[in-house]
Write an enzyme that holds these catalytic residues in place. Structure first.
Site, PDB file in Angstrom:
ATOM      1  N   VAL A  11      47.832  14.214 -15.001  1.00  0.00           N
ATOM      2  CA  VAL A  11      49.299  14.259 -14.926  1.00  0.00           C
ATOM      3  C   VAL A  11      49.908  14.853 -16.195  1.00  0.00           C
ATOM      4  O   VAL A  11      50.748  15.759 -16.140  1.00  0.00           O
ATOM      5  CB  VAL A  11      49.847  12.829 -14.660  1.00  0.00           C
ATOM      6  CG1 VAL A  11      51.330  12.731 -14.948  1.00  0.00           C
ATOM      7  CG2 VAL A  11      49.566  12.434 -13.225  1.00  0.00           C
ATOM      8  N   ASP A  30      46.530  12.875 -26.908  1.00  0.00           N
ATOM      9  CA  ASP A  30      45.585  12.071 -26.134  1.00  0.00           C
ATOM     10  C   ASP A  30      44.646  11.386 -27.125  1.00  0.00           C
ATOM     11  O   ASP A  30      44.232  11.990 -28.111  1.00  0.00           O
ATOM     12  CB  ASP A  30      44.775  12.945 -25.164  1.00  0.00           C
ATOM     13  CG  ASP A  30      44.193  12.139 -24.019  1.00  0.00           C
ATOM     14  OD1 ASP A  30      44.644  12.322 -22.865  1.00  0.00           O
ATOM     15  OD2 ASP A  30      43.289  11.306 -24.274  1.00  0.00           O
ATOM     16  N   THR A  75      46.998   3.722 -15.368  1.00  0.00           N
ATOM     17  CA  THR A  75      47.438   2.377 -14.975  1.00  0.00           C
ATOM     18  C   THR A  75      46.429   1.860 -13.942  1.00  0.00           C
ATOM     19  O   THR A  75      46.724   1.813 -12.748  1.00  0.00           O
ATOM     20  CB  THR A  75      48.869   2.416 -14.380  1.00  0.00           C
ATOM     21  OG1 THR A  75      48.964   3.538 -13.488  1.00  0.00           O
ATOM     22  CG2 THR A  75      49.918   2.529 -15.456  1.00  0.00           C
ATOM     23  N   CYS A 247      45.248   6.596  -6.987  1.00  0.00           N
ATOM     24  CA  CYS A 247      46.543   6.165  -6.436  1.00  0.00           C
ATOM     25  C   CYS A 247      46.455   5.227  -5.232  1.00  0.00           C
ATOM     26  O   CYS A 247      46.869   4.080  -5.313  1.00  0.00           O
ATOM     27  CB  CYS A 247      47.358   7.404  -6.073  1.00  0.00           C
ATOM     28  SG  CYS A 247      47.722   8.432  -7.506  1.00  0.00           S
ATOM     29  N   ARG A 315      36.802   8.813  -9.002  1.00  0.00           N
ATOM     30  CA  ARG A 315      37.350   7.471  -9.175  1.00  0.00           C
ATOM     31  C   ARG A 315      37.569   6.778  -7.833  1.00  0.00           C
ATOM     32  O   ARG A 315      38.197   7.334  -6.945  1.00  0.00           O
ATOM     33  CB  ARG A 315      38.673   7.529  -9.960  1.00  0.00           C
ATOM     34  CG  ARG A 315      38.453   7.782 -11.437  1.00  0.00           C
ATOM     35  CD  ARG A 315      39.754   7.909 -12.168  1.00  0.00           C
ATOM     36  NE  ARG A 315      40.504   9.089 -11.755  1.00  0.00           N
ATOM     37  CZ  ARG A 315      41.642   9.474 -12.324  1.00  0.00           C
ATOM     38  NH1 ARG A 315      42.153   8.771 -13.308  1.00  0.00           N
ATOM     39  NH2 ARG A 315      42.256  10.554 -11.924  1.00  0.00           N
TER      40      ARG A 315
HETATM   41  N1  LIG Z   1      46.185  11.912 -10.777  1.00  0.00           N
HETATM   42  C1  LIG Z   1      47.112  11.817  -9.844  1.00  0.00           C
HETATM   43  O1  LIG Z   1      46.995  12.374  -8.778  1.00  0.00           O
HETATM   44  C2  LIG Z   1      48.388  11.032 -10.089  1.00  0.00           C
HETATM   45  C3  LIG Z   1      49.505  11.299  -9.288  1.00  0.00           C
HETATM   46  C4  LIG Z   1      50.687  10.626  -9.525  1.00  0.00           C
HETATM   47  C5  LIG Z   1      50.724   9.666 -10.530  1.00  0.00           C
HETATM   48  N2  LIG Z   1      49.609   9.389 -11.286  1.00  0.00           N
HETATM   49  C6  LIG Z   1      49.725   8.372 -12.336  1.00  0.00           C
HETATM   50  O2  LIG Z   1      49.848   9.017 -13.590  1.00  0.00           O
HETATM   51  C7  LIG Z   1      49.216   8.230 -14.601  1.00  0.00           C
HETATM   52  C8  LIG Z   1      48.162   9.060 -15.311  1.00  0.00           C
HETATM   53  O3  LIG Z   1      47.182   9.432 -14.351  1.00  0.00           O
HETATM   54  P1  LIG Z   1      46.129  10.602 -14.613  1.00  0.00           P
HETATM   55  O4  LIG Z   1      45.531  10.909 -13.285  1.00  0.00           O
HETATM   56  O5  LIG Z   1      46.744  11.685 -15.420  1.00  0.00           O
HETATM   57  O6  LIG Z   1      45.065   9.821 -15.502  1.00  0.00           O
HETATM   58  P2  LIG Z   1      43.914  10.501 -16.403  1.00  0.00           P
HETATM   59  O7  LIG Z   1      42.901   9.456 -16.597  1.00  0.00           O
HETATM   60  O8  LIG Z   1      43.525  11.829 -15.832  1.00  0.00           O
HETATM   61  O9  LIG Z   1      44.656  10.808 -17.782  1.00  0.00           O
HETATM   62  C9  LIG Z   1      45.159   9.833 -18.625  1.00  0.00           C
HETATM   63  C10 LIG Z   1      44.898  10.287 -20.053  1.00  0.00           C
HETATM   64  O10 LIG Z   1      45.530   9.354 -20.923  1.00  0.00           O
HETATM   65  C11 LIG Z   1      44.705   9.226 -22.073  1.00  0.00           C
HETATM   66  N3  LIG Z   1      45.083   7.987 -22.751  1.00  0.00           N
HETATM   67  C12 LIG Z   1      44.735   6.711 -22.499  1.00  0.00           C
HETATM   68  N4  LIG Z   1      45.365   5.879 -23.342  1.00  0.00           N
HETATM   69  C13 LIG Z   1      46.124   6.649 -24.149  1.00  0.00           C
HETATM   70  C14 LIG Z   1      47.016   6.374 -25.213  1.00  0.00           C
HETATM   71  N5  LIG Z   1      47.267   5.136 -25.616  1.00  0.00           N
HETATM   72  N6  LIG Z   1      47.612   7.411 -25.835  1.00  0.00           N
HETATM   73  C15 LIG Z   1      47.371   8.692 -25.430  1.00  0.00           C
HETATM   74  N7  LIG Z   1      46.541   9.018 -24.445  1.00  0.00           N
HETATM   75  C16 LIG Z   1      45.939   8.000 -23.790  1.00  0.00           C
HETATM   76  C17 LIG Z   1      43.294   9.236 -21.531  1.00  0.00           C
HETATM   77  O11 LIG Z   1      42.360   9.595 -22.528  1.00  0.00           O
HETATM   78  C18 LIG Z   1      43.409  10.300 -20.418  1.00  0.00           C
HETATM   79  O12 LIG Z   1      43.064  11.585 -20.892  1.00  0.00           O
HETATM   80  C19 LIG Z   1      48.686   6.999 -13.899  1.00  0.00           C
HETATM   81  O13 LIG Z   1      49.637   5.978 -13.954  1.00  0.00           O
HETATM   82  C20 LIG Z   1      48.537   7.474 -12.469  1.00  0.00           C
HETATM   83  O14 LIG Z   1      48.591   6.415 -11.543  1.00  0.00           O
HETATM   84  C21 LIG Z   1      48.451  10.082 -11.103  1.00  0.00           C
END
Ligand SMILES: NC(=O)c1ccc[n+]([C@@H]2O[C@H](COP(=O)([O-])OP(=O)(O)OC[C@H]3O[C@@H](n4cnc5c(N)ncnc54)[C@H](O)[C@@H]3O)[C@@H](O)[C@H]2O)c1
Length: 393
Positions: A11, A30, A75, A247, A315
């Site tokens: 995201v 990150d 999350t 999700c 995942r």
């Molecule tokens: N992937 C999807 O399709 C999608 C769609 C809509 C919403 N979301 C939501 O968006 C959010 C992020 O999802 P994602 O798929 O990008 O996850 P992801 O795991 O791909 O990315 C999250 C990133 O955050 C980093 N991170 C963790 N703790 C951190 C911190 N304290 N400071 C900085 N970086 C940190 C991790 O290293 C990771 O690279 C979640 O809440 C998810 O539910 C995801």
């Protein structure tokens, strides 16, 4: 605008690209150095547009004094299957240590209604007395969807007050075609969870239909196709091996948990989780009966290991549950997935002729070699319902 995005995963990175391409100056922070290094190597190989106003970093000092902070951290669920908001807490701590008065803090991470106020604002206010603007703008991105992206997917937002809403609206207007303002962050947060819960419940319903149809000796896919001819009041969903990804299996649990915490029930959501989680076991039963009720020593190939077509994300993938269950019953399990390629040291197997006793198509990637698949085993069980001449749900 000067923007820091906390979290550069799926995201956060997509958002960084959208913001950079709209002319903003973006710092992508990150905590995972490997993530940052991978982005840097993508940038040097020319895969990233407009690199001059984008700085990927794992150094906290770089995110000081930005105009906007956007949270895009995981999350997930904790070991007790409850919302794990520890990443949101950490991101809030960083913002509290970095932001100056008047900055706009936005949460895009998916979480339960109340998260912006109860987690993000509470944590930041505890550590920094300055006044900030706050908004919720849950991300709606759909991996591998080429038709709908950040720009053309309408974005629902809400600030905690008029000034916050206005500031958030202005930012999202610069990257999205349509921005919908709702009355409170809780409504925006709940809408995001409800969208994914709607999918979870309907997928469970259609998975139940698949099991009923088997007993009735009719095809669930044919029933769904017939029902879809109704021009109003029906929306088709497809049965499958279960649900996966970050999700659909997780977000409804955030909503159910919040419901319980305020004394409401979430019976539908709980039941849908159960039905979807049990699907790999149901498919195991179908596979077993096709192999004369004996899996010991049988060579079974799972085609498509990721949780959805055309992505490598493993995942919560139900294919991994099926794999474990097949092995428990003595089957020799291989997988074929040209996008995942390697899983825990095991390489994707080829679809050579008669290599397996049975192939289960869990997910159908666009480039799947259908001829090769059909020759790879005498029995093919297609969970996607999209390949002619196979056993199906
Ligand atoms: N992937 C999807 O399709 C999608 C769609 C809509 C919403 N979301 C939501 O968006 C959010 C992020 O999802 P994602 O798929 O990008 O996850 P992801 O795991 O791909 O990315 C999250 C990133 O955050 C980093 N991170 C963790 N703790 C951190 C911190 N304290 N400071 C900085 N970086 C940190 C991790 O290293 C990771 O690279 C979640 O809440 C998810 O539910 C995801």
């Amino acid at each position: 605008m000067k923007i820091a995005i906390i979290g550069q995963g799926y995201v956060g990175l997509a958002l960084a690209k959208a913001a950079v391409n709209s002319g903003h100056n973006v710092i992508g922070f990150d905590t995972n150095t490997q993530v940052i290094n991978a982005i840097k190597s993508q940038m040097t190989s020319g895969n990233f547009v407009n690199t001059s106003n984008y700085l990927p970093t794992d150094k906290k000092a770089e995110v000081k004094d930005q105009e906007i902070y956007i949270i895009a951290v995981p999350t997930p669920l904790d070991k007790n299957n409850l919302p794990d908001i520890s990443y949101l807490n950490k991101a809030s701590e960083l913002i509290a240590a970095s932001a100056s008065k008047g900055a706009l803090v936005i949460n895009e991470s998916t979480s339960y209604p109340g998260t912006l106020r109860e987690v993000v604002i509470t944590q930041i206010s505890r550590l920094n007395e300055a006044k900030f603007l706050y908004a919720a703008a849950p991300e709606r991105i759909d991996p591998a969807n080429t038709a709908w992206g950040i720009k053309n997917t309408p974005r629902v937002i809400a600030g905690i007050d008029e000034t916050s809403t206005k500031a958030a609206f202005e930012f999202y207007k610069s990257i999205c075609d349509q921005v919908i303002v709702v009355s409170s962050p809780e409504v925006a947060e709940a809408a995001k969870l409800f969208e994914n819960t709607f999918r979870q419940v309907n997928i469970a319903l259609v998975n139940e239909l698949a099991q009923i149809s088997e007993k009735l000796n009719i095809s669930a896919n044919e029933v769904i196709a017939a029902a879809t001819t109704k021009p109003f009041g029906f929306m088709p969903f497809s049965p499958g091996l279960g649900v996966g990804g970050h999700c659909i299996p997780i977000d409804p649990i955030y909503l159910a948990q919040k419901a319980r915490s305020v004394g409401a029930t979430a019976a539908f959501i709980d039941q849908a989780s159960k039905v979807n989680q049990q699907m790999p076991l149901y498919i195991l039963g179908r596979v077993k009966s096709l192999l004369n009720n004996e899996l010991g020593g049988k060579k079974v190939c799972i085609t498509g290991l990721s949780y959805k077509a055309d992505v490598s994300d493993l995942r919560e993938s139900p294919s991994l549950v099926l794999w474990k269950e097949l092995e428990k019953q003595g089957a020799k399990v291989s997988f074929h997935d040209e996008i995942v390629k390697v899983y825990e040291g095991v390489e994707s197997s080829s679809l050579s002729a008669n290599a397996y006793d049975l192939s289960v198509v869990a997910i159908r990637h666009t480039n799947l070699d259908i001829d090769g698949l059909k020759k790879s085993a005498p029995i093919i069980f297609d969970c996607t319902g999209s390949i002619e001449g196979c056993h199906r749900l």
